[in-house]
Design a protein around this motif. Structure first.
Motif, PDB file in Angstrom:
ATOM      1  N   GLY A  15     -79.901  76.757  43.661  1.00 39.82           N
ATOM      2  CA  GLY A  15     -79.114  76.229  44.584  1.00 39.82           C
ATOM      3  C   GLY A  15     -79.367  76.629  45.976  1.00 39.82           C
ATOM      4  N   ARG A  16     -79.621  77.897  46.274  1.00 41.79           N
ATOM      5  CA  ARG A  16     -80.083  78.579  47.341  1.00 41.79           C
ATOM      6  C   ARG A  16     -81.248  78.025  47.912  1.00 41.79           C
ATOM      7  NH1 ARG A  16     -78.890  84.627  45.682  1.00 41.79           N
ATOM      8  NH2 ARG A  16     -76.409  84.599  45.764  1.00 41.79           N
ATOM      9  N   THR A  17     -82.250  77.907  47.050  1.00 36.99           N
ATOM     10  CA  THR A  17     -83.678  77.789  47.566  1.00 36.99           C
ATOM     11  C   THR A  17     -83.728  76.090  48.001  1.00 36.99           C
ATOM     12  OG1 THR A  17     -84.564  79.364  45.801  1.00 36.99           O
ATOM     13  CG2 THR A  17     -86.092  77.164  46.443  1.00 36.99           C
ATOM     14  N   PHE A 129     -74.582  76.398  57.349  1.00 33.12           N
ATOM     15  CA  PHE A 129     -74.800  75.834  55.815  1.00 33.12           C
ATOM     16  C   PHE A 129     -75.652  76.834  55.142  1.00 33.12           C
ATOM     17  CE2 PHE A 129     -77.827  73.549  53.275  1.00 33.12           C
ATOM     18  CZ  PHE A 129     -77.138  72.752  52.465  1.00 33.12           C
ATOM     19  N   VAL A 130     -76.829  77.200  55.535  1.00 36.10           N
ATOM     20  CA  VAL A 130     -77.771  78.350  54.998  1.00 36.10           C
ATOM     21  C   VAL A 130     -76.901  79.865  54.738  1.00 36.10           C
ATOM     22  CG1 VAL A 130     -79.931  79.774  55.077  1.00 36.10           C
ATOM     23  CG2 VAL A 130     -79.792  77.365  55.666  1.00 36.10           C
ATOM     24  N   ASN A 131     -76.212  80.024  55.837  1.00 37.41           N
ATOM     25  CA  ASN A 131     -75.651  81.539  55.814  1.00 37.41           C
ATOM     26  C   ASN A 131     -74.655  81.373  54.613  1.00 37.41           C
ATOM     27  OD1 ASN A 131     -74.996  83.981  57.722  1.00 37.41           O
ATOM     28  ND2 ASN A 131     -73.080  83.259  57.155  1.00 37.41           N
ATOM     29  N   ALA A 132     -73.693  80.213  54.263  1.00 28.67           N
ATOM     30  CA  ALA A 132     -72.967  80.453  53.241  1.00 28.67           C
ATOM     31  C   ALA A 132     -73.619  80.669  51.691  1.00 28.67           C
ATOM     32  CB  ALA A 132     -72.398  79.035  53.228  1.00 28.67           C
ATOM     33  N   TRP A 133     -74.911  80.271  51.640  1.00 29.27           N
ATOM     34  CA  TRP A 133     -75.446  80.363  50.362  1.00 29.27           C
ATOM     35  C   TRP A 133     -75.989  81.895  50.115  1.00 29.27           C
ATOM     36  CZ3 TRP A 133     -75.696  77.423  46.358  1.00 29.27           C
ATOM     37  CH2 TRP A 133     -75.417  75.861  46.556  1.00 29.27           C
ATOM     38  N   ARG A 138     -79.265  89.303  52.788  1.00 29.47           N
ATOM     39  CA  ARG A 138     -80.513  88.433  52.616  1.00 29.47           C
ATOM     40  C   ARG A 138     -80.527  87.463  53.691  1.00 29.47           C
ATOM     41  NH1 ARG A 138     -81.450  86.321  46.854  1.00 29.47           N
ATOM     42  NH2 ARG A 138     -83.438  85.484  47.839  1.00 29.47           N
ATOM     43  N   ARG A 139     -79.561  87.468  54.682  1.00 29.25           N
ATOM     44  CA  ARG A 139     -79.090  86.393  55.338  1.00 29.25           C
ATOM     45  C   ARG A 139     -80.241  86.281  56.734  1.00 29.25           C
ATOM     46  NH1 ARG A 139     -72.579  86.751  55.579  1.00 29.25           N
ATOM     47  NH2 ARG A 139     -72.234  85.717  53.523  1.00 29.25           N
ATOM     48  N   GLY A 140     -80.600  87.438  57.166  1.00 27.91           N
ATOM     49  CA  GLY A 140     -81.420  87.809  58.180  1.00 27.91           C
ATOM     50  C   GLY A 140     -82.680  86.991  57.657  1.00 27.91           C
ATOM     51  N   LEU A 141     -83.325  87.230  56.756  1.00 29.75           N
ATOM     52  CA  LEU A 141     -84.745  86.427  56.136  1.00 29.75           C
ATOM     53  C   LEU A 141     -84.544  85.131  55.925  1.00 29.75           C
ATOM     54  CD1 LEU A 141     -87.558  86.462  55.302  1.00 29.75           C
ATOM     55  CD2 LEU A 141     -86.897  87.193  53.211  1.00 29.75           C
ATOM     56  N   ALA A 142     -83.414  84.491  55.352  1.00 29.53           N
ATOM     57  CA  ALA A 142     -82.994  83.151  55.182  1.00 29.53           C
ATOM     58  C   ALA A 142     -82.699  82.498  56.225  1.00 29.53           C
ATOM     59  CB  ALA A 142     -81.749  83.189  54.324  1.00 29.53           C
ATOM     60  N   ALA A 194     -72.368  75.501  49.799  1.00 31.52           N
ATOM     61  CA  ALA A 194     -72.248  76.409  48.941  1.00 31.52           C
ATOM     62  C   ALA A 194     -71.027  76.590  48.461  1.00 31.52           C
ATOM     63  CB  ALA A 194     -72.577  77.655  49.731  1.00 31.52           C
ATOM     64  N   PRO A 195     -70.698  77.050  47.036  1.00 32.81           N
ATOM     65  CA  PRO A 195     -69.273  77.150  46.688  1.00 32.81           C
ATOM     66  C   PRO A 195     -68.503  78.010  47.255  1.00 32.81           C
ATOM     67  CG  PRO A 195     -70.995  77.586  45.026  1.00 32.81           C
ATOM     68  CD  PRO A 195     -71.836  77.305  46.284  1.00 32.81           C
ATOM     69  N   SER A 196     -68.945  78.912  48.056  1.00 31.50           N
ATOM     70  CA  SER A 196     -68.096  79.812  48.847  1.00 31.50           C
ATOM     71  C   SER A 196     -68.023  79.334  50.486  1.00 31.50           C
ATOM     72  CB  SER A 196     -68.659  81.320  48.729  1.00 31.50           C
ATOM     73  OG  SER A 196     -70.071  81.110  49.443  1.00 31.50           O
ATOM     74  N   ALA A 197     -68.634  78.199  50.654  1.00 30.23           N
ATOM     75  CA  ALA A 197     -68.665  77.809  52.038  1.00 30.23           C
ATOM     76  C   ALA A 197     -67.344  77.493  52.562  1.00 30.23           C
ATOM     77  CB  ALA A 197     -69.458  76.595  52.217  1.00 30.23           C
ATOM     78  N   ALA A 198     -66.910  78.093  53.586  1.00 31.10           N
ATOM     79  CA  ALA A 198     -65.719  78.044  54.233  1.00 31.10           C
ATOM     80  C   ALA A 198     -65.366  76.862  55.188  1.00 31.10           C
ATOM     81  CB  ALA A 198     -65.399  79.311  55.222  1.00 31.10           C
ATOM     82  N   THR A 199     -65.379  75.594  54.505  1.00 26.33           N
ATOM     83  CA  THR A 199     -65.126  74.521  55.316  1.00 26.33           C
ATOM     84  C   THR A 199     -63.459  74.051  55.110  1.00 26.33           C
ATOM     85  OG1 THR A 199     -65.746  73.407  53.276  1.00 26.33           O
ATOM     86  CG2 THR A 199     -67.414  73.732  54.542  1.00 26.33           C
ATOM     87  N   GLY A 200     -63.253  73.091  55.871  1.00 27.46           N
ATOM     88  CA  GLY A 200     -62.105  72.533  55.893  1.00 27.46           C
ATOM     89  C   GLY A 200     -61.008  73.208  56.661  1.00 27.46           C
ATOM     90  N   ALA A 201     -61.588  73.886  57.554  1.00 31.69           N
ATOM     91  CA  ALA A 201     -60.690  74.536  58.538  1.00 31.69           C
ATOM     92  C   ALA A 201     -59.717  73.614  59.348  1.00 31.69           C
ATOM     93  CB  ALA A 201     -61.626  75.062  59.564  1.00 31.69           C
ATOM     94  N   SER A 202     -58.615  73.746  59.496  1.00 29.61           N
ATOM     95  CA  SER A 202     -57.670  72.838  59.900  1.00 29.61           C
ATOM     96  C   SER A 202     -57.185  72.865  61.551  1.00 29.61           C
ATOM     97  CB  SER A 202     -56.207  72.949  59.190  1.00 29.61           C
ATOM     98  OG  SER A 202     -55.616  74.111  59.357  1.00 29.61           O
TER      99      SER A 202
END
Length: 401
Positions: A15-17, A129-133, A138-142, A194-202
């Motif tokens: 999923g990340r890839t 979008f990428v950061n949440a995955w 490993r975020r720096g490289l991604a 991503a399942p952990s993505a913090a979306t839906g901020a009100s």
């Protein structure tokens, strides 16, 4: 029981890839769209009889809109998720691209470039979008790999003038329009947040924006990115004109050399993220800023082509490393729910950093017949940023394991 974790891990990795590949590809196509006008600047200059300042404004307009638009798209990504926002914006980008394909006047080109700027704002969608995955380590490289979507500028430098010369001026615009449709549909059909993505901020947009601006790290990284990415954008859009004026190169040769600058800076970006994951982004930034200072001084004297080439390539590598380092820091230092908004602020600063230099360079050259003063200004800014990074950012960084 021992079989489940590996299966889950493989699923998560896949999923990340897929997310990283989709985001990087869509970013590259949108960046090609964003950079359509720059390689054709000399063509429009001759076709419409434009001054150096008028051409500088033409190639800079998409940059300013793409910069400010990042704040909006970053906040929208926090609210609705990267999959939806990236897909929709890519499809909307088709409109200004096709409009510019048939624009015949300077006002029409400016108007089309204004709307075209939205394609450059997609950077603020891809980072959250990428950061949440990816996990923090490993975020720096991604994010550095995602940032390689900057290669779209190089693709434009190589392909746009060639397509225009071989098949007519409309051809590169139609080609990019088709590519935007394809990546937009691919994101909507194949992409997922991503399942952990913090979306839906009100929270309202202005509240999220203000909260992101109040973070000290956001302001510091905005200043650093204004220099590193701003320098990358400025040279990416203005280097063809600079090389043609100073070294008497042909339009095609100047565009190809500028594209080489962009390619090297782009390839260095994931390396900057990787080094930051291991050594600390603040330390990498110090090295980068010192290198930018030295390279800017060298090229300001308009040395012979071999030395100028080495100086510009070293400058490209330094700016690319710096871009990767900035977002490696941001991905760890900013709360997940605010990454989109903070990215919008930092990304906007970077884009604005690329908007003013081409105009300033054009004005300085028109007034003095030389680019030396403009490049010395870059050296002075890099030195000031280095001092701040060494004295403030580096000591304040948390120890890394």
């Amino acid at each position: 029981m021992a079989v489940v974790p590996p299966v889950a891990s493989r699923s998560s990795t896949a999923g990340r890839t897929k997310a990283l590949i989709l985001a990087t590809t869509a970013f590259a196509v949108n960046f090609w769209a964003w950079a359509l006008l720059s390689p054709l600047g000399p063509v429009y200059k001759e076709l419409l009889g434009l001054s150096a300042t008028a051409v500088s404004l033409l190639v800079a307009v998409p940059v300013i809109v793409g910069s400010l638009g990042r704040m909006v798209l970053g906040a929208l990504t926090d609210r609705y998720g990267g999959r939806l926002v990236f897909g929709v914006v890519s499809l909307l980008g088709v409109i200004p691209v096709l409009f510019l394909a048939f624009a015949q006047s300077y006002p029409a080109l400016l108007a089309g470039g204004l709307v075209l700027g939205m394609t450059g704002a997609t950077f603020a969608i891809g980072v959250p979008f990428v950061n949440a995955w990816y996990p923090p380590e490993r975020r720096g490289l991604a994010l550095g790999v995602f940032g390689m979507g900057n290669i779209g500028t190089a693709i434009s430098g190589f392909a746009t003038p060639w397509l225009a010369a071989e098949f007519g001026r409309v051809t590169p615009f139609v080609t990019v329009a088709v590519a935007l449709v394809l990546v937009g549909i691919a994101f909507l059909v194949l992409g997922r947040d991503a399942p952990s993505a913090a979306t839906g901020a009100s929270e309202p947009f202005l509240d999220r924006f203000a909260a992101a601006v109040r973070l000290r790290v956001t302001k510091e990284l905005a200043a650093m990115y204004a220099l590193t990415f701003g320098g990358f954008v400025a040279f990416g859009v203005y280097l063809p004109l600079y090389l043609k004026a100073v070294y008497g190169l042909t339009v095609a040769d100047a565009a190809a050399r500028a594209a080489g600058f962009v390619v090297l800076a782009t390839l260095a970006r994931p390396l900057g993220g990787w080094l930051s994951d291991r050594l600390g982004g603040e330390r990498v930034l110090c090295w980068v800023l010192a290198a930018v200072f030295g390279c800017a001084i060298v090229v300001s004297f308009a040395p012979g082509m071999p030395l100028a080439t080495a100086g510009f390539l070293a400058l490209a590598a330094a700016l690319g490393l710096g871009n990767g380092a900035v977002f490696a820091i941001l991905g760890r230092a900013v709360p997940a729910s605010a990454v989109g908004s903070a990215t919008g602020v930092v990304g906007a600063a970077g884009g604005l950093g690329g908007f003013l230099p081409p105009i300033v360079m054009g004005l300085i050259y028109q007034a003095t017949g030389s680019y030396a003063i403009g490049l010395m200004l870059l050296a002075a800014m890099a030195f000031g940023a280095f001092v701040y990074c060494w004295a403030v950012l580096r000591p304040a960084a948390r120890p890394r394991k």
